[in-house]
Design a protein around this motif. Structure first.
Motif, PDB file in Angstrom:
ATOM      1  N   VAL A 199      66.716  58.654  32.241  1.00 36.96           N
ATOM      2  CA  VAL A 199      66.352  60.064  32.356  1.00 36.96           C
ATOM      3  C   VAL A 199      67.335  60.852  31.503  1.00 36.96           C
ATOM      4  N   ILE A 200      66.817  61.557  30.507  1.00 41.52           N
ATOM      5  CA  ILE A 200      67.659  62.363  29.626  1.00 41.52           C
ATOM      6  C   ILE A 200      67.839  63.759  30.223  1.00 41.52           C
ATOM      7  N   SER A 201      66.737  64.361  30.657  1.00 42.64           N
ATOM      8  CA  SER A 201      66.768  65.684  31.275  1.00 42.64           C
ATOM      9  C   SER A 201      65.507  65.844  32.123  1.00 42.64           C
ATOM     10  N   ASP A 202      65.314  67.039  32.664  1.00 41.69           N
ATOM     11  CA  ASP A 202      64.103  67.305  33.452  1.00 41.69           C
ATOM     12  C   ASP A 202      62.843  67.226  32.601  1.00 41.69           C
ATOM     13  N   LEU A 203      62.998  67.348  31.280  1.00 43.85           N
ATOM     14  CA  LEU A 203      61.844  67.376  30.390  1.00 43.85           C
ATOM     15  C   LEU A 203      61.752  66.173  29.459  1.00 43.85           C
ATOM     16  N   THR A 204      62.733  65.270  29.504  1.00 44.55           N
ATOM     17  CA  THR A 204      62.750  64.125  28.587  1.00 44.55           C
ATOM     18  C   THR A 204      63.189  62.856  29.304  1.00 44.55           C
ATOM     19  N   VAL A 205      62.411  61.785  29.148  1.00 50.77           N
ATOM     20  CA  VAL A 205      62.792  60.473  29.679  1.00 50.77           C
ATOM     21  C   VAL A 205      62.550  59.417  28.611  1.00 50.77           C
ATOM     22  N   GLU A 206      63.258  58.309  28.723  1.00 46.84           N
ATOM     23  CA  GLU A 206      63.032  57.169  27.849  1.00 46.84           C
ATOM     24  C   GLU A 206      62.253  56.121  28.623  1.00 46.84           C
ATOM     25  N   VAL A 207      61.238  55.553  27.980  1.00 50.77           N
ATOM     26  CA  VAL A 207      60.365  54.575  28.619  1.00 50.77           C
ATOM     27  C   VAL A 207      60.241  53.333  27.744  1.00 50.77           C
ATOM     28  N   ARG A 208      59.805  52.252  28.371  1.00 52.21           N
ATOM     29  CA  ARG A 208      59.596  50.984  27.657  1.00 52.21           C
ATOM     30  C   ARG A 208      58.313  50.353  28.189  1.00 52.21           C
ATOM     31  N   ALA A 209      57.473  49.880  27.267  1.00 44.60           N
ATOM     32  CA  ALA A 209      56.216  49.229  27.653  1.00 44.60           C
ATOM     33  C   ALA A 209      56.510  47.981  28.478  1.00 44.60           C
ATOM     34  N   MET A 210      55.604  47.679  29.394  1.00 43.96           N
ATOM     35  CA  MET A 210      55.745  46.502  30.246  1.00 43.96           C
ATOM     36  C   MET A 210      54.702  45.459  29.841  1.00 43.96           C
ATOM     37  N   ARG A 211      54.941  44.201  30.214  1.00 45.78           N
ATOM     38  CA  ARG A 211      53.964  43.131  29.984  1.00 45.78           C
ATOM     39  C   ARG A 211      52.920  43.186  31.095  1.00 45.78           C
ATOM     40  N   ALA A 212      51.678  42.940  30.717  1.00 44.45           N
ATOM     41  CA  ALA A 212      50.602  42.900  31.709  1.00 44.45           C
ATOM     42  C   ALA A 212      49.704  41.712  31.395  1.00 44.45           C
ATOM     43  N   GLU A 213      49.583  40.813  32.365  1.00 45.38           N
ATOM     44  CA  GLU A 213      48.741  39.625  32.217  1.00 45.38           C
ATOM     45  C   GLU A 213      47.648  39.689  33.285  1.00 45.38           C
ATOM     46  N   ARG A 214      46.412  39.563  32.846  1.00 47.36           N
ATOM     47  CA  ARG A 214      45.294  39.690  33.786  1.00 47.36           C
ATOM     48  C   ARG A 214      45.265  38.529  34.770  1.00 47.36           C
ATOM     49  N   ASP A 215      45.003  38.844  36.018  1.00 48.29           N
ATOM     50  CA  ASP A 215      44.862  37.853  37.086  1.00 48.29           C
ATOM     51  C   ASP A 215      43.484  37.205  36.922  1.00 48.29           C
ATOM     52  N   GLU A 216      43.460  35.986  36.434  1.00 50.58           N
ATOM     53  CA  GLU A 216      42.211  35.281  36.140  1.00 50.58           C
ATOM     54  C   GLU A 216      41.454  34.866  37.399  1.00 50.58           C
ATOM     55  N   SER A 217      42.106  34.969  38.568  1.00 50.14           N
ATOM     56  CA  SER A 217      41.406  34.605  39.804  1.00 50.14           C
ATOM     57  C   SER A 217      40.325  35.631  40.155  1.00 50.14           C
ATOM     58  N   VAL A 218      40.437  36.825  39.595  1.00 50.24           N
ATOM     59  CA  VAL A 218      39.408  37.851  39.801  1.00 50.24           C
ATOM     60  C   VAL A 218      38.364  37.665  38.707  1.00 50.24           C
ATOM     61  N   LYS A 219      37.204  37.223  39.101  1.00 53.17           N
ATOM     62  CA  LYS A 219      36.117  36.966  38.147  1.00 53.17           C
ATOM     63  C   LYS A 219      35.352  38.252  37.872  1.00 53.17           C
ATOM     64  N   LEU A 220      35.328  38.643  36.613  1.00 52.47           N
ATOM     65  CA  LEU A 220      34.598  39.843  36.227  1.00 52.47           C
ATOM     66  C   LEU A 220      33.157  39.485  35.920  1.00 52.47           C
ATOM     67  N   ASN A 221      32.240  40.338  36.343  1.00 54.47           N
ATOM     68  CA  ASN A 221      30.813  40.091  36.206  1.00 54.47           C
ATOM     69  C   ASN A 221      30.265  40.840  34.993  1.00 54.47           C
ATOM     70  N   HIS A 222      30.000  40.089  33.919  1.00 56.99           N
ATOM     71  CA  HIS A 222      29.439  40.681  32.704  1.00 56.99           C
ATOM     72  C   HIS A 222      27.940  40.392  32.670  1.00 56.99           C
TER      73      HIS A 222
ATOM     74  N   ASN B  59      31.877  45.026  37.690  1.00 55.24           N
ATOM     75  CA  ASN B  59      32.966  45.110  38.674  1.00 55.24           C
ATOM     76  C   ASN B  59      34.332  45.284  38.011  1.00 55.24           C
ATOM     77  N   GLN B  60      34.390  46.038  36.914  1.00 54.51           N
ATOM     78  CA  GLN B  60      35.647  46.161  36.176  1.00 54.51           C
ATOM     79  C   GLN B  60      36.763  46.812  36.994  1.00 54.51           C
ATOM     80  N   HIS B  61      36.433  47.565  38.040  1.00 57.14           N
ATOM     81  CA  HIS B  61      37.474  48.190  38.850  1.00 57.14           C
ATOM     82  C   HIS B  61      38.119  47.200  39.829  1.00 57.14           C
ATOM     83  N   ASP B  62      37.640  45.957  39.847  1.00 60.90           N
ATOM     84  CA  ASP B  62      38.258  44.916  40.669  1.00 60.90           C
ATOM     85  C   ASP B  62      39.384  44.191  39.931  1.00 60.90           C
ATOM     86  N   GLN B  63      39.542  44.456  38.631  1.00 60.51           N
ATOM     87  CA  GLN B  63      40.539  43.725  37.850  1.00 60.51           C
ATOM     88  C   GLN B  63      41.944  43.929  38.420  1.00 60.51           C
ATOM     89  N   LYS B  64      42.731  42.874  38.342  1.00 62.58           N
ATOM     90  CA  LYS B  64      44.117  42.904  38.817  1.00 62.58           C
ATOM     91  C   LYS B  64      45.004  42.364  37.702  1.00 62.58           C
TER      92      LYS B  64
END
Length: 107
Positions: free
Chosen positions: A23-46, A57-62
């Motif tokens: 946190v730099i100030s009330d108006l400025t912060v430093e951020v870093r991207a995170m890794r995200a790997e899809r949970d393959e146990s949730v089967k998406l229906n195309h 069912n795209q809103h079921d993705q985890k």
């Protein structure tokens, strides 16, 4: 300032998780991207439709979301005029208690 630990970037309908690293100030912060790997146990229906297919069912993705120490640190600032957090390129962020990842399969 804030006790929130994450900043999720909104790109139209997709959401990418970032963590607040400083946190730099009330108006400025430093951020870093995170890794995200899809949970393959949730089967998406195309089903046929749209350009390729429609995901009914795209809103079921985890996602498994973890820190990525190798990702570059970026600054985001709060724009009082626009009432939103954004980076130098205009990407919108929302500070949050938890990281969030969403991929819009229907866009």
């Amino acid at each position: 300032m804030t006790d929130l630990k994450y900043a999720n970037r909104f790109g139209y309908t997709d959401v990418e998780p970032y963590e607040i690293v400083r946190v730099i100030s009330d108006l400025t912060v430093e951020v870093r991207a995170m890794r995200a790997e899809r949970d393959e146990s949730v089967k998406l229906n195309h089903v046929p439709g749209g350009f390729f297919a429609h995901c009914s069912n795209q809103h079921d993705q985890k996602w498994f979301i973890t820190s990525d120490e190798s990702a570059p640190v970026e600054r985001i600032r709060y724009s009082r005029a626009k009432r939103q957090w954004q980076d130098a390129y205009g990407s919108r962020f929302k500070l949050a208690e938890a990281p969030r990842k969403f991929y819009d399969y229907n866009f």
